[in-house]
Design a protein around this motif. Structure first.
Motif, PDB file in Angstrom:
ATOM      1  N   SER A 270      40.976  45.447  21.955  1.00 47.91           N
ATOM      2  CA  SER A 270      42.140  45.755  21.124  1.00 47.91           C
ATOM      3  C   SER A 270      42.135  45.083  19.763  1.00 47.91           C
ATOM      4  N   ASP A 271      41.227  44.130  19.513  1.00 51.67           N
ATOM      5  CA  ASP A 271      41.318  43.358  18.271  1.00 51.67           C
ATOM      6  C   ASP A 271      40.866  44.146  17.048  1.00 51.67           C
ATOM      7  N   PHE A 272      39.819  44.948  17.173  1.00 53.86           N
ATOM      8  CA  PHE A 272      39.373  45.785  16.052  1.00 53.86           C
ATOM      9  C   PHE A 272      38.658  47.009  16.612  1.00 53.86           C
ATOM     10  N   PRO A 273      38.427  48.025  15.785  1.00 55.76           N
ATOM     11  CA  PRO A 273      37.874  49.292  16.290  1.00 55.76           C
ATOM     12  C   PRO A 273      36.510  49.139  16.961  1.00 55.76           C
ATOM     13  N   LEU A 274      36.207  50.097  17.788  1.00 56.71           N
ATOM     14  CA  LEU A 274      34.928  50.168  18.478  1.00 56.71           C
ATOM     15  C   LEU A 274      33.778  49.977  17.493  1.00 56.71           C
ATOM     16  N   THR A 275      32.837  49.086  17.839  1.00 61.19           N
ATOM     17  CA  THR A 275      31.760  48.730  16.917  1.00 61.19           C
ATOM     18  C   THR A 275      30.428  48.632  17.639  1.00 61.19           C
ATOM     19  N   PHE A 276      29.381  49.247  17.068  1.00 52.84           N
ATOM     20  CA  PHE A 276      28.008  49.058  17.516  1.00 52.84           C
ATOM     21  C   PHE A 276      27.381  48.015  16.578  1.00 52.84           C
ATOM     22  N   PRO A 277      26.881  46.886  17.070  1.00 50.00           N
ATOM     23  CA  PRO A 277      26.471  45.760  16.204  1.00 50.00           C
ATOM     24  C   PRO A 277      25.039  45.882  15.692  1.00 50.00           C
ATOM     25  N   TRP A 278      24.780  46.867  14.836  1.00 50.12           N
ATOM     26  CA  TRP A 278      23.414  47.144  14.406  1.00 50.12           C
ATOM     27  C   TRP A 278      23.178  46.848  12.926  1.00 50.12           C
ATOM     28  N   SER A 279      24.027  46.068  12.309  1.00 52.49           N
ATOM     29  CA  SER A 279      23.882  45.802  10.876  1.00 52.49           C
ATOM     30  C   SER A 279      22.624  45.015  10.540  1.00 52.49           C
ATOM     31  N   ASN A 280      22.088  44.265  11.513  1.00 49.06           N
ATOM     32  CA  ASN A 280      20.911  43.436  11.277  1.00 49.06           C
ATOM     33  C   ASN A 280      19.665  43.944  11.988  1.00 49.06           C
ATOM     34  N   GLY A 281      19.791  44.995  12.787  1.00 50.21           N
ATOM     35  CA  GLY A 281      18.660  45.506  13.545  1.00 50.21           C
ATOM     36  C   GLY A 281      19.030  45.751  14.991  1.00 50.21           C
ATOM     37  N   LEU A 282      18.032  46.087  15.806  1.00 53.50           N
ATOM     38  CA  LEU A 282      18.269  46.469  17.197  1.00 53.50           C
ATOM     39  C   LEU A 282      17.760  45.445  18.209  1.00 53.50           C
ATOM     40  N   LYS A 283      17.179  44.342  17.734  1.00 55.36           N
ATOM     41  CA  LYS A 283      16.720  43.319  18.663  1.00 55.36           C
ATOM     42  C   LYS A 283      17.905  42.513  19.182  1.00 55.36           C
ATOM     43  N   MET A 284      17.702  41.870  20.317  1.00 50.40           N
ATOM     44  CA  MET A 284      18.768  41.088  20.929  1.00 50.40           C
ATOM     45  C   MET A 284      19.341  40.066  19.953  1.00 50.40           C
ATOM     46  N   GLU A 285      18.464  39.358  19.222  1.00 50.28           N
ATOM     47  CA  GLU A 285      18.930  38.352  18.277  1.00 50.28           C
ATOM     48  C   GLU A 285      19.703  38.967  17.120  1.00 50.28           C
ATOM     49  N   ASP A 286      19.337  40.213  16.743  1.00 47.27           N
ATOM     50  CA  ASP A 286      20.037  40.897  15.649  1.00 47.27           C
ATOM     51  C   ASP A 286      21.485  41.183  16.032  1.00 47.27           C
ATOM     52  N   LEU A 287      21.679  41.606  17.271  1.00 45.14           N
ATOM     53  CA  LEU A 287      23.035  41.886  17.754  1.00 45.14           C
ATOM     54  C   LEU A 287      23.837  40.595  17.870  1.00 45.14           C
ATOM     55  N   GLU A 288      23.194  39.560  18.397  1.00 43.89           N
ATOM     56  CA  GLU A 288      23.851  38.260  18.546  1.00 43.89           C
ATOM     57  C   GLU A 288      24.281  37.728  17.177  1.00 43.89           C
TER      58      GLU A 288
END
Length: 475
Positions: A270-288
Motif C-alpha cells: 500500500s505504500d507506493f504503486p506496484l514496482t519492478f526493481p530493474w533500474s540497475n539491471g536484472l541480477k540479484m544485487e541490482d534488485l537489492e
C-alpha cells in the motif's frame, strides 16, 4: 484352351484392371483431398466463430476460435508434480511449504507468509488460490491482484483509458475492494488469452504496465543484458522514444516477456504503486541495490516487513524466475520460456504452442530433446543433480539463518541494545534476501544453476557472519 475360355479370361483380366485402376484412383483422390485439406488447414489454422476484443477476458470465448490452445489451457487445472515442485489438483489446496520446511515459517515471522505459504498450482487456480489464502486475514493491497487476474480492462476503467494510471491507483485500494470491482465487471478470470495475445492478429505481446515500465527503466540503464539483444540495439539508436517491448523486442524475446509480466520480483503493497526493481539491471544485487536506495513515504529506508523476533528490516523476494533465467545459459542461447514450458506440438497440419504450461520435466521429448540429443533418462538425471545440489545449499542456508536468529535472541537476553545489534541485523537482511530469492524462485536453481549456487553460498556466508556478530554480544 477354347476361344470361348480365352474371351472369358481376357474379360476377367480387363475387369480386374478396371477395379485396380478404380481403387488407385480412389486412393490418389483421397490422398490429394487429404493434402488439400492439410494445406487449407495450414493456411487457415482457425476460424473466427466468436468476436474477441481487448475486453474479452473469458478464455472460454477465445476457445471457440482457438480450441487446440484452449484445450491445453484447461489442463493447467490437472495436478502435476516433480521432485522439487508441483501442485495439488482440484480436490484440495496444495501442501504448506512452511509446514514441510519450518525454517521458512520462522524466516517470515512478522509477515503474512508465516501464516500460509503453499506449493504452487497451475494457472487455472491463480485467482481462486489467492482469494482463499489465509494471508487474506491480514490487510492486503489491491496491487496483489496484478498477476492473479485478467485485469487490464479494470486498469483502463480506473485510469480513464490509461492502464498505467489505473494500475497506479490500485495500491491504495484494499484487496477486497478491487476484487469486488473485478467480479462486478465480469473479469474475474485467471490469466487469459488477451493478456498475451493481440485479439486482432493473435501476435504474442505484453500488456502489464508494470512490466513495460520496468523494461523501459532497464533499457535506459547501462546494465548488461546479454539475454535481451533488442535492448542493446535500442541503446545504439536515438533513444527518442522509450524502449517498447511490443515494438522493439523480437518475437522470440516476447515468448519470454509474456511470462516475465508476472514471474518476477516486485513490490506490491500500500505504500507506493506496484514496482519492478530493474533500474540497475536484472541480477540479484541490482534488485537489492534499488530496494536499498528506495525510501518509504515515511522517509525511512525501504523494507517489506520487520522480522518479529529480531526486528531486522527485511526484503521479501517474490518469485524472480525471469530475473534468474536471464542469468542462465538457456537465456543467453536464445531459448525462451515458452520453448521449454510451452513447446510446439503438431496437431494435424498445424504447429501450435502447448498451452498446458508445466515443468519441462513432464514433457522431455518436446521441451528438451529438440535441442539436447540424448536419452530422456540422462536428461532427467542431469536436472535432478543440479536441483539436488541447490536444494542442499538452500537447506544449509536455512539452517545458518536459524542459527543467526538464535544468536540474536541470546544477545537480546544478555541485554544487547538495538544499536548494538545493527550489524547482525543488517547481515540478516542480506542473508535472508538471498535465501528467499532462491527459495521463492520456482526452478530450484535450474534456470541459472551456477548463479543460484553463488547466491545461496552468499546467503549462508552472511548468515554466519551475522551469527558471529550476535554471539559477540551474548557473552
Amino acid at each position: 484352351m477354347s476361344n470361348q475360355n480365352k474371351k472369358i479370361r481376357g474379360a476377367g483380366i480387363f475387369i480386374g484392371l478396371i477395379v485396380v485402376v478404380a481403387i488407385a484412383a480412389v486412393a490418389v483422390t483421397a490422398l490429394l483431398t487429404n493434402v488439400f485439406e492439410r494445406k487449407s488447414e495450414g493456411r487457415s489454422p482457425y476460424v473466427r466463430l466468436a468476436e474477441v476484443t481487448e475486453d474479452t477476458t473469458d478464455p472460454a470465448v477465445w476457445g471457440q476460435n482457438w480450441p487446440k490452445q484452449y484445450d491445453g489451457y484447461k489442463r493447467t487445472a490437472i495436478a502435476t508434480r516433480t521432485r522439487f515442485g508441483g501442485h495439488g489438483g482440484s480436490e484440495a489446496l496444495p501442501e504448506e511449504k512452511i509446514e514441510r520446511d519450518p525454517w521458512l515459517k520462522r524466516m517470515f515471522l512478522g509477515y503474512a507468509f508465516s501464516i500460509d505459504y503453499r506449493d504452487r498450482r497451475g494457472h487455472a487456480y491463480m485467482l481462486s488460490d489467492q482469494e482463499q489464502t489465509l494471508r487474506q486475514t491480514k490487510p492486503q493491497s489491491g496491487s496483489c491482484m496484478h498477476c492473479h487476474v485478467s485485469i487490464m480492462p479494470v486498469y483502463r476503467e480506473l485510469g480513464d483509458g490509461d492502464a498505467l494510471a489505473g494500475m497506479n491507483k490500485t495500491h491504495a485500494m484494499s484487496y477486497q475492494e478491487l476484487n469486488e470491482m473485478i467480479h462486478g465487471m465480469g473479469h474475474a478470470n485467471p490469466v487469459s488469452c488477451v493478456d498475451c495475445h493481440d485479439p486482432d492478429t493473435m501476435q504474442v505481446r505484453v500488456t502489464r504496465p508494470a512490466f513495460i515500465d520496468g523494461m523501459q527503466r532497464l533499457a535506459a540503464s547501462d546494465a548488461p543484458v546479454p539475454a535481451i539483444p533488442s535492448i542493446d540495439i535500442w541503446r545504439q539508436g536515438s533513444r527518442s522514444q522509450p524502449y517498447d517491448p511490443n515494438v522493439d523486442a523480437t518475437r522470440n524475446e516476447l515468448r519470454s516477456f509474456a511470462c516475465g509480466q508476472c514471474h518476477v520480483e516486485y513490490y506490491c503493497s500500500s505504500d507506493f504503486p506496484l514496482t519492478f526493481p530493474w533500474s540497475n539491471g536484472l541480477k540479484m544485487e541490482d534488485l537489492e541495490k534499488q530496494w536499498n536506495e528506495t525510501t518509504l513515504t515515511s522517509g525511512s529506508r525501504f523494507y517489506d516487513y520487520k522480522h518479529k523476533e529480531s526486528g531486522a528490516e527485511i526484503l521479501k523476494a517474490q518469485h524472480p524466475e525471469f530475473e534468474l533465467w536471464s542469468q542462465g545459459i538457456h537465456a543467453r542461447s536464445g531459448v525462451s520460456c515458452s520453448d521449454c514450458h510451452m513447446p510446439y506440438q503438431r496437431d494435424g497440419a498445424s504447429k501450435v504452442s502447448d498451452h498446458w504450461v508445466r515443468s519441462p520435466l513432464l514433457n522431455v521429448n518436446r521441451a528438451c530433446q529438440t535441442c539436447h540429443h540424448t536419452n530422456e533418462k540422462e536428461i532427467l538425471a542431469r536436472v535432478d543433480s543440479i536441483q539436488q545440489k541447490n536444494f542442499d545449499l538452500l537447506q544449509r542456508g536455512g539452517a545458518a539463518l536459524m542459527d543467526l536468529l538464535d544468536a540474536v535472541q541470546e544477545a537480546k537476553s544478555a541485554g544487547a541494545t538495538s544499536e548494538q545489534l545493527k550489524p547482525a541485523l543488517e547481515l540478516q537482511r542480506k542473508a535472508q534476501w538471498r535465501l528467499d530469492y532462491i527459495a521463492a524462485e520456482n526452478s530450484m536453481g535450474f534456470h541459472a544453476p551456477q548463479e543460484a549456487a553463488r547466491i545461496l553460498a552468499e546467503a549462508a556466508d552472511y548468515a554466519r557472519q551475522g551469527q558471529i556478530e550476535a554471539l559477540k554480544l551474548a557473552k
